[in-house]
Motif scaffolding. Structure first.
Motif, PDB file in Angstrom:
ATOM      1  N   LEU A  52      -8.835   9.201  -9.126  1.00  0.00           N
ATOM      2  CA  LEU A  52      -8.470   8.508  -7.891  1.00  0.00           C
ATOM      3  C   LEU A  52      -7.825   7.178  -8.247  1.00  0.00           C
ATOM      4  O   LEU A  52      -7.940   6.705  -9.373  1.00  0.00           O
ATOM      5  N   GLU A  53      -7.131   6.592  -7.297  1.00  0.00           N
ATOM      6  CA  GLU A  53      -6.621   5.236  -7.405  1.00  0.00           C
ATOM      7  C   GLU A  53      -7.357   4.388  -6.369  1.00  0.00           C
ATOM      8  O   GLU A  53      -7.597   4.850  -5.253  1.00  0.00           O
ATOM      9  N   VAL A  54      -7.676   3.164  -6.743  1.00  0.00           N
ATOM     10  CA  VAL A  54      -8.337   2.233  -5.831  1.00  0.00           C
ATOM     11  C   VAL A  54      -7.691   0.870  -6.005  1.00  0.00           C
ATOM     12  O   VAL A  54      -7.309   0.491  -7.115  1.00  0.00           O
ATOM     13  N   GLY A  55      -7.547   0.156  -4.917  1.00  0.00           N
ATOM     14  CA  GLY A  55      -6.938  -1.168  -4.984  1.00  0.00           C
ATOM     15  C   GLY A  55      -7.673  -2.071  -5.960  1.00  0.00           C
ATOM     16  O   GLY A  55      -8.901  -2.129  -5.964  1.00  0.00           O
ATOM     17  N   ALA A  56      -6.925  -2.779  -6.785  1.00  0.00           N
ATOM     18  CA  ALA A  56      -7.521  -3.671  -7.780  1.00  0.00           C
ATOM     19  C   ALA A  56      -8.353  -4.765  -7.117  1.00  0.00           C
ATOM     20  O   ALA A  56      -9.272  -5.297  -7.731  1.00  0.00           O
ATOM     21  N   ASP A  57      -8.059  -5.091  -5.867  1.00  0.00           N
ATOM     22  CA  ASP A  57      -8.805  -6.112  -5.137  1.00  0.00           C
ATOM     23  C   ASP A  57      -9.947  -5.525  -4.302  1.00  0.00           C
ATOM     24  O   ASP A  57     -10.717  -6.273  -3.716  1.00  0.00           O
ATOM     25  N   ASN A  58     -10.071  -4.211  -4.245  1.00  0.00           N
ATOM     26  CA  ASN A  58     -11.076  -3.559  -3.395  1.00  0.00           C
ATOM     27  C   ASN A  58     -12.381  -3.374  -4.172  1.00  0.00           C
ATOM     28  O   ASN A  58     -12.720  -2.285  -4.629  1.00  0.00           O
ATOM     29  N   TYR A  79       1.215  -0.524  -7.016  1.00  0.00           N
ATOM     30  CA  TYR A  79       1.017   0.815  -6.456  1.00  0.00           C
ATOM     31  C   TYR A  79       0.980   0.794  -4.932  1.00  0.00           C
ATOM     32  O   TYR A  79       1.552   1.649  -4.278  1.00  0.00           O
ATOM     33  N   TYR A  80       0.274  -0.182  -4.372  1.00  0.00           N
ATOM     34  CA  TYR A  80       0.199  -0.323  -2.912  1.00  0.00           C
ATOM     35  C   TYR A  80       1.189  -1.401  -2.504  1.00  0.00           C
ATOM     36  O   TYR A  80       1.095  -2.536  -2.943  1.00  0.00           O
ATOM     37  N   ARG A  81       2.131  -1.037  -1.644  1.00  0.00           N
ATOM     38  CA  ARG A  81       3.157  -1.986  -1.223  1.00  0.00           C
ATOM     39  C   ARG A  81       3.215  -2.082   0.289  1.00  0.00           C
ATOM     40  O   ARG A  81       3.129  -1.086   0.997  1.00  0.00           O
ATOM     41  N   SER A  82       3.389  -3.306   0.764  1.00  0.00           N
ATOM     42  CA  SER A  82       3.625  -3.547   2.184  1.00  0.00           C
ATOM     43  C   SER A  82       4.792  -4.523   2.277  1.00  0.00           C
ATOM     44  O   SER A  82       5.366  -4.919   1.268  1.00  0.00           O
ATOM     45  N   CYS A  83       5.112  -4.924   3.478  1.00  0.00           N
ATOM     46  CA  CYS A  83       6.260  -5.814   3.666  1.00  0.00           C
ATOM     47  C   CYS A  83       6.084  -7.148   2.949  1.00  0.00           C
ATOM     48  O   CYS A  83       7.056  -7.723   2.475  1.00  0.00           O
ATOM     49  N   ASP A  84       4.852  -7.643   2.880  1.00  0.00           N
ATOM     50  CA  ASP A  84       4.648  -8.992   2.357  1.00  0.00           C
ATOM     51  C   ASP A  84       3.910  -9.085   1.031  1.00  0.00           C
ATOM     52  O   ASP A  84       3.763 -10.166   0.479  1.00  0.00           O
ATOM     53  N   ARG A  85       3.446  -7.943   0.479  1.00  0.00           N
ATOM     54  CA  ARG A  85       2.728  -8.034  -0.797  1.00  0.00           C
ATOM     55  C   ARG A  85       2.667  -6.691  -1.503  1.00  0.00           C
ATOM     56  O   ARG A  85       2.914  -5.650  -0.908  1.00  0.00           O
ATOM     57  N   ALA A  86       2.322  -6.737  -2.766  1.00  0.00           N
ATOM     58  CA  ALA A  86       2.098  -5.534  -3.565  1.00  0.00           C
ATOM     59  C   ALA A  86       0.775  -5.717  -4.293  1.00  0.00           C
ATOM     60  O   ALA A  86       0.424  -6.827  -4.692  1.00  0.00           O
TER      61      ALA A  86
END
Length: 103
Positions: A52-58, A79-86
């Protein structure tokens, strides 16, 4: 929907692609139950490991996975991207054996 898990199983490997629990129901064991079930289903279908992948901040999710026998295997940058951050994702893996699934 209170909680769900999306999983793929192919050859000897399984992948937890998504796990979510409604905020007001977190901390009640629903996510843990889904992870345990995913491991059991994967093993019963011939998988020998689950990833699995999990957010490094989670950190909360990371602790859940670690408590279920997952170990950090690698990192996927941005890996996780949004308009204002990755955000990086940690790749976690667990070996599936009869004794380890019976937790």
């Amino acid at each position: 929907v209170i909680a769900y898990l999306v999983q793929s199983i192919y050859t000897d490997e399984s992948h937890i692609m998504n796990l979510a629990v409604k905020g007001s129901r977190q901390g009640q064991g629903l996510g843990r139950g889904l992870v345990k079930r995913a491991c059991t289903d994967a093993m019963q279908n011939g998988a020998t490991k689950i990833l699995l992948e999990v957010g490094a901040d989670n950190l909360i999710a990371q602790r859940l996975y670690e408590s279920e026998g997952f170990l950090v295997f690698g990192r996927r940058h941005n890996y996780y991207r949004s308009c204002d951050r990755a955000e990086d994702a940690l790749v976690m893996v667990r070996s599936l054996e009869t004794a380890s699934v019976a937790n």
